[in-house]
Design a protein around this motif. Sequence first.
Motif, PDB file in Angstrom:
ATOM      1  N   ARG A  42      35.665 -19.628  27.801  1.00 47.08           N
ATOM      2  CA  ARG A  42      35.698 -20.003  26.395  1.00 47.08           C
ATOM      3  C   ARG A  42      37.133 -19.908  25.852  1.00 47.08           C
ATOM      4  O   ARG A  42      37.586 -20.770  25.095  1.00 47.08           O
ATOM      5  CB  ARG A  42      34.756 -19.086  25.596  1.00 47.08           C
ATOM      6  CG  ARG A  42      34.867 -19.183  24.069  1.00 47.08           C
ATOM      7  CD  ARG A  42      34.687 -20.605  23.566  1.00 47.08           C
ATOM      8  NE  ARG A  42      33.422 -21.184  23.986  1.00 47.08           N
ATOM      9  CZ  ARG A  42      33.156 -22.473  23.957  1.00 47.08           C
ATOM     10  NH1 ARG A  42      34.100 -23.325  23.569  1.00 47.08           N
ATOM     11  NH2 ARG A  42      31.983 -22.927  24.342  1.00 47.08           N
ATOM     12  N   GLU A  46      39.265 -23.138  24.335  1.00 48.38           N
ATOM     13  CA  GLU A  46      39.764 -23.191  22.964  1.00 48.38           C
ATOM     14  C   GLU A  46      41.261 -23.463  22.930  1.00 48.38           C
ATOM     15  O   GLU A  46      41.749 -24.216  22.072  1.00 48.38           O
ATOM     16  CB  GLU A  46      39.445 -21.886  22.222  1.00 48.38           C
ATOM     17  CG  GLU A  46      37.961 -21.650  21.981  1.00 48.38           C
ATOM     18  CD  GLU A  46      37.314 -22.710  21.109  1.00 48.38           C
ATOM     19  OE1 GLU A  46      38.027 -23.336  20.295  1.00 48.38           O
ATOM     20  OE2 GLU A  46      36.090 -22.913  21.233  1.00 48.38           O
ATOM     21  N   HIS A  58      40.533 -23.478  16.423  1.00 55.17           N
ATOM     22  CA  HIS A  58      40.439 -23.110  17.843  1.00 55.17           C
ATOM     23  C   HIS A  58      41.115 -21.763  18.083  1.00 55.17           C
ATOM     24  O   HIS A  58      40.655 -20.969  18.911  1.00 55.17           O
ATOM     25  CB  HIS A  58      41.090 -24.182  18.715  1.00 55.17           C
ATOM     26  CG  HIS A  58      40.399 -25.510  18.668  1.00 55.17           C
ATOM     27  ND1 HIS A  58      39.067 -25.671  18.975  1.00 55.17           N
ATOM     28  CD2 HIS A  58      40.858 -26.747  18.326  1.00 55.17           C
ATOM     29  CE1 HIS A  58      38.729 -26.944  18.841  1.00 55.17           C
ATOM     30  NE2 HIS A  58      39.790 -27.605  18.446  1.00 55.17           N
ATOM     31  N   THR A  61      38.730 -18.996  16.962  1.00 59.11           N
ATOM     32  CA  THR A  61      37.700 -18.745  17.966  1.00 59.11           C
ATOM     33  C   THR A  61      38.283 -18.036  19.179  1.00 59.11           C
ATOM     34  O   THR A  61      37.649 -17.151  19.758  1.00 59.11           O
ATOM     35  CB  THR A  61      37.051 -20.080  18.409  1.00 59.11           C
ATOM     36  OG1 THR A  61      36.553 -20.760  17.260  1.00 59.11           O
ATOM     37  CG2 THR A  61      35.900 -19.828  19.374  1.00 59.11           C
ATOM     38  N   ALA A  62      39.504 -18.408  19.567  1.00 56.13           N
ATOM     39  CA  ALA A  62      40.160 -17.771  20.713  1.00 56.13           C
ATOM     40  C   ALA A  62      40.397 -16.281  20.447  1.00 56.13           C
ATOM     41  O   ALA A  62      40.193 -15.443  21.330  1.00 56.13           O
ATOM     42  CB  ALA A  62      41.478 -18.477  21.027  1.00 56.13           C
TER      43      ALA A  62
END
Length: 324
Positions: A42, A46, A58, A61-62
Amino acid sequence: MVFDLVSAGLGTMGGTVLTTYRQLSKQLGDYYLPGPQRLLNRLTLEIEAFQKDADESHYDTAIDTLEKLWALVKKSKSYLTKKIQTDSLEYEADPLYEELGGIWKLSELMMAGNGKKDREFVQAAFWVEYNEARREYVDTGCYVDLENGEVCLTYQYRPLKALKYVAQEDTRFGVMQVPEACFYPGEGNRRIRWEGSKLRPATEKDLEKLGSFGNADLAAETKMAKNFLKNALAAPMLLRLIAYEEIGQADAGPVLRTRDKKTILLGDMPGMEATTERLFLLPDGGLLKDQVLLGAFYYNKRARRLMLKPISIVTKTNIIRLLY
């Protein structure tokens, strides 16, 4: 790896460095650590997406993924070290086992004391998502236990390489009568599984009981959600049944108001199908007053506030699904 990324910054993950992390991901799979492997996948996905479109979401989320990976490293190291030192092979109701990638058998869940007999469940929502990090479709059913109102989830994982062998789950209307259900360890909306069940039509009495689990104390619900979501290893949302007086528009956007005049902003959780606007497309405006909402609490980083995603409306005669 985590120390290196925090020291150098996520921007250093570009180019040939990504190849190194992909190799590390493969090694995690070789040592059968699919949980950390999925988080690393994941993370790289991202960063790759950010390099293509420069969308800073992104990065958000990272960072969340990196935080979860670090929490998993710390907690699982302690968990596994204790296992080795005590030479313990007994089944424990510890969510870390699954977070690392372990797969529970129903018999093991029963041995760990997580089995419940003679339960009835109503499916209040169902949705399908594709998880690129897992390379799987995930069929999610949201059920409410008619005995105590607990909101729990069923998951079916369908890997891309095995789609023709695994049929997609479907929406279920009515009441599931389950002789023996097994709950997974954890907090929030626990995962549940069963092997045998019967489906009977839902009656007005069932729906009335379902609606009775709606909590009108919004302050207590938001406090519970905040305490749950601050755990780095927790799911990104908490589904709850909320009894509301009205849903309407305010200056900040659509809001839900309870009888004690407490309010919460409604919104769509990133990565999930939009549902909020569907509230105002319903043919019966009465559905927006004095009903029960199945909603998902989540933290909106851009708005820096806790928000509620509408999932379904429970009335005395029906369940109106906004997510489908």
